[in-house]
Design an enzyme around this catalytic site. Structure first.
Site, short mmCIF file in Angstrom:
data_model
loop_
_atom_site.label_atom_id
_atom_site.label_comp_id
_atom_site.label_asym_id
_atom_site.label_seq_id
_atom_site.Cartn_x
_atom_site.Cartn_y
_atom_site.Cartn_z
N HIS A 106 0.83 -1.27 -0.10
CA HIS A 106 -0.14 -0.05 0.15
C HIS A 106 0.77 1.42 0.06
CE1 HIS A 106 0.61 -0.86 4.28
NE2 HIS A 106 1.08 0.39 4.15
C1 T46 Z 1 2.94 0.68 6.99
C2 T46 Z 1 3.67 -0.61 7.37
C3 T46 Z 1 5.17 -0.14 7.27
C4 T46 Z 1 -4.31 -0.72 13.62
O1 T46 Z 1 -5.51 -0.86 14.17
N1 T46 Z 1 -3.90 0.31 13.78
C5 T46 Z 1 -2.49 0.88 13.33
O2 T46 Z 1 -1.80 1.92 13.69
C6 T46 Z 1 -2.06 -0.03 12.35
C7 T46 Z 1 -0.81 0.17 11.69
C8 T46 Z 1 -2.57 -1.18 11.85
N2 T46 Z 1 -3.78 -1.39 12.43
C9 T46 Z 1 -4.58 -2.63 12.08
C10 T46 Z 1 -5.11 -2.77 10.69
C11 T46 Z 1 -5.19 -4.08 10.33
O3 T46 Z 1 -6.32 -4.82 10.78
O4 T46 Z 1 -3.68 -3.77 12.15
C12 T46 Z 1 -3.80 -4.66 11.03
C13 T46 Z 1 -2.45 -4.98 10.36
O5 T46 Z 1 -2.40 -3.53 9.75
P1 T46 Z 1 -1.86 -3.70 8.14
O6 T46 Z 1 -2.28 -4.89 7.34
O7 T46 Z 1 -2.18 -2.33 7.48
O8 T46 Z 1 -0.35 -4.05 8.35
P2 T46 Z 1 0.99 -3.79 7.17
O9 T46 Z 1 2.12 -4.43 7.97
O10 T46 Z 1 0.50 -4.33 5.87
O11 T46 Z 1 1.20 -2.20 6.93
C14 T46 Z 1 1.71 -1.59 8.55
C15 T46 Z 1 1.05 -0.20 8.45
O12 T46 Z 1 -0.40 -0.30 8.34
C16 T46 Z 1 1.43 0.79 7.15
O13 T46 Z 1 1.16 2.05 7.48
O14 T46 Z 1 3.53 1.51 6.15
O15 T46 Z 1 3.31 -1.35 8.28
#
Ligand code: T46
Length: 140
Positions: free
Chosen positions: A49
């Site tokens: 993303h």
């Molecule tokens: C990024 C990379 C480096 C939350 O509830 N609060 C938060 O602050 C974050 C970051 C995530 N979440 C929840 C949303 C999803 O249900 O945690 C779950 C996993 O998040 P996500 O799939 O977005 O994780 P990554 O590893 O794909 O990405 C994350 C960050 O979301 C993103 O901003 O830059 O790490």
């Protein structure tokens, strides 16, 4: 591509090492959120993303991982493996994280609170957004 590696000052003595991070000093934005990623298996790739507004600093405080960055034209791969090294990523850059070592802990300092509407999770949508907002670096 608006990214940079920041080498943080290390305060070391016979007891070990310490790195201190303060907003508007080592960190070029006000820190509104901190989160960390751990327990990601080595064969897993995550991220996929970009963010419309969010700026972040990624620090692999334990172990190592690789960050793939794409501005719609130029791509880069950065290995994070030092706890005193931060990767600044501006808004408008596609990212994927992978090759996590078993003990990897990726600490993230973020300029905004969590907001799902700030995410662009579709690559084609990202390319259109990047083109529209001139995020693409011209090929040298
Ligand atoms: C990024 C990379 C480096 C939350 O509830 N609060 C938060 O602050 C974050 C970051 C995530 N979440 C929840 C949303 C999803 O249900 O945690 C779950 C996993 O998040 P996500 O799939 O977005 O994780 P990554 O590893 O794909 O990405 C994350 C960050 O979301 C993103 O901003 O830059 O790490």
């Amino acid at each position: 591509m608006n990214i940079k590696i920041i080498n943080f000052q290390q305060h070391g003595d016979e007891r070990g090492m310490l790195v201190a991070l303060e907003e508007a000093k080592e960190i070029p934005f006000n820190i509104r959120r901190v989160y960390y990623i751990y327990g990601t298996a080595p064969n897993v790739r995550r991220g996929y993303h970009a963010h419309k507004k969010l700026e972040q600093i990624l620090i692999c405080i334990s172990g190592s991982c690789t960050i793939y960055l794409d501005d719609g034209n130029i791509t880069k791969e950065i290995i994070l493996q030092e706890p005193y090294e931060g990767l600044y990523i501006s808004n408008g850059i596609w990212r994927e994280m992978y090759d996590f070592s078993e003990n990897a802990v990726l600490l993230v300092l973020a300029s905004e609170l969590y907001d799902e509407s700030d995410y662009i999770r579709d690559y084609q949508e990202y390319i259109a957004y990047s083109r529209q907002n001139n995020y693409m670096e011209k090929e040298k």
